[in-house]
Design an enzyme around this catalytic site. Structure first.
Site, PDB file in Angstrom:
ATOM      1  CB  VAL A 104      -0.906   0.036   1.253  1.00 60.67           C
ATOM      2  CG1 VAL A 104      -1.818   1.247   1.211  1.00 60.67           C
ATOM      3  CG2 VAL A 104      -1.725  -1.241   1.360  1.00 60.67           C
ATOM      4  NE  ARG A 142      -7.295   1.758   1.657  1.00 62.13           N
ATOM      5  CZ  ARG A 142      -6.753   2.682   0.878  1.00 62.13           C
ATOM      6  NH1 ARG A 142      -7.499   3.419   0.104  1.00 62.13           N
ATOM      7  NH2 ARG A 142      -5.434   2.851   0.859  1.00 62.13           N
ATOM      8  CG  HIS A 185       6.690  -4.098   7.862  1.00 62.65           C
ATOM      9  ND1 HIS A 185       7.328  -3.044   7.265  1.00 62.65           N
ATOM     10  CD2 HIS A 185       5.400  -4.011   7.444  1.00 62.65           C
ATOM     11  CE1 HIS A 185       6.472  -2.351   6.522  1.00 62.65           C
ATOM     12  NE2 HIS A 185       5.290  -2.929   6.615  1.00 62.65           N
ATOM     13  N   GLY A 215       2.070  -6.678   9.451  1.00 60.78           N
ATOM     14  CA  GLY A 215       0.689  -6.182   9.434  1.00 60.78           C
ATOM     15  C   GLY A 215      -0.210  -6.905   8.445  1.00 60.78           C
TER      16      GLY A 215
END
Ligand code: DGY
Length: 328
Positions: free
Chosen positions: A83, A163, A293, A295
């Site tokens: 993202v 979001r 990291h 997520g």
């Protein structure tokens, strides 16, 4: 068509199976790939990208002027399997008229879940508790031992109510959070009204929150936003969670805040650098939980990200609208 006539795609890593399958069907392209689960060395990236029309990269690849120069004028599309796109030198990319795509939406749930998991892990001191069970520190049930902070009746401050920030907040509602406050580049009323959140200043987020959750993207404005001054304003009992990008938090200042008792604890899924060195002072603190990291690390999310990244790339190379083009 011989490979010399085909457009070249360079892929900087082995990608999740569903995206990999789609890539293997792109036989009208000359697909070259760093076929490894390890990060591509810089010199291999520079070599591999030469003459590429399309580049599929990861957030670990620094796509700067040197890489773009090495690619040359053929390069039309950069598709990142993430993202965030703070690893792309947007100025240079824009100048060259290269199109960029990313992977929003498909990892929102996974990242929100992990954020909540990290928050609960940190505020209820789970790593410490687990350690005590293993090292014999568990002697008896004790009224005040390993007490942490609960979410019920709390104020949660969200930095970045996009979001992911909204998805995190929605998951926290059933825990009995009393009040949501948020900051962002500007008010986002449509998101705020879903959780009845109030738009406040960064100072107010620091001062009023029991839990500060960082979900914004990394920009020059957000770099170092959680710093000495921010921590000085936070409650001594407050907890900071960051699942966005490491540089939003000044780690030296965080270390000082955690060791001086200025704030109670922190949970980080992202650090500077990544990986964080194993002898980093933050890793020795009981009140700091650090994850590597992860997520978006569910199988579904990572597969969906890989499919979207390949689709973006192929559409872009075909000169068609990309499912998720970043407006530069
Ligand atoms: C992203 O997508 O930018 C995350 O940091 C990794 O999923």
């Amino acid at each position: 068509m011989s490979t010399s006539e085909q457009k070249k795609i360079f892929v900087t890593r082995r990608i999740p199976p569903e995206g990999q399958k789609l890539l293997s069907q792109a036989d009208s392209y000359n697909v070259q790939q760093w076929d490894s689960d390890e990060q591509i060395p810089r010199d291999e990236l520079i070599k591999g990208v030469v003459g590429a029309h399309g580049l599929l990269c990861l957030l670990t690849d620094n796509i700067d002027k040197e890489v773009l120069n090495a690619a040359g004028p053929n390069l039309k599309v950069v598709s990142t399997l993430s993202v965030g796109f703070d690893h792309l030198c947007v100025e240079e990319i824009k100048k060259r008229g290269i199109r960029v795509s990313n992977t929003p939406n498909v990892s929102t749930e996974a990242t929100a879940e992990l954020t909540v998991a990290l928050l609960l892990t940190t505020c209820r001191r789970l790593p410490e508790a687990r350690e005590e069970v293993k090292n014999g520190g568990w002697k008896t049930w004790s009224p005040m031992w390993l007490c942490g902070a609960g979410l019920s009746n709390s104020t949660v401050g969200i930095i970045g109510l996009g979001r992911i920030g909204l998805a995190v907040a929605c998951r926290l509602v059933p825990f009995g959070v009393k009040r949501f406050i948020y900051t962002d580049f500007q008010e986002i009323p449509e998101n705020a009204k879903e959780i009845n959140a109030e738009y406040v200043s960064n100072e107010k987020i620091a001062e009023d929150s029991d839990f500060v959750i960082v979900n914004c993207c990394l920009t020059p404005e957000t770099e170092g936003l959680c710093n000495k001054d921010f921590f000085r304003r936070m409650k001594k009992t407050a907890i900071l969670i960051n699942t966005s990008r490491g540089p939003v938090v000044n780690q030296e200042d965080l270390h000082d805040a955690l060791t001086s008792g200025q704030i109670a604890a922190a949970g980080l899924d992202v650090t500077t650098p990544e990986p964080i060195p194993t002898d980093h002072p933050l890793l020795s603190l009981k009140n700091c939980v650090i994850l590597p990291h992860i997520g978006s690390a569910t199988l579904d999310a990572r597969n969906a990200m890989s499919v979207l990244t390949v689709n973006n790339l192929l559409k872009g190379l075909a000169g068609e609208p990309m499912p998720c083009e970043v407006k530069l």
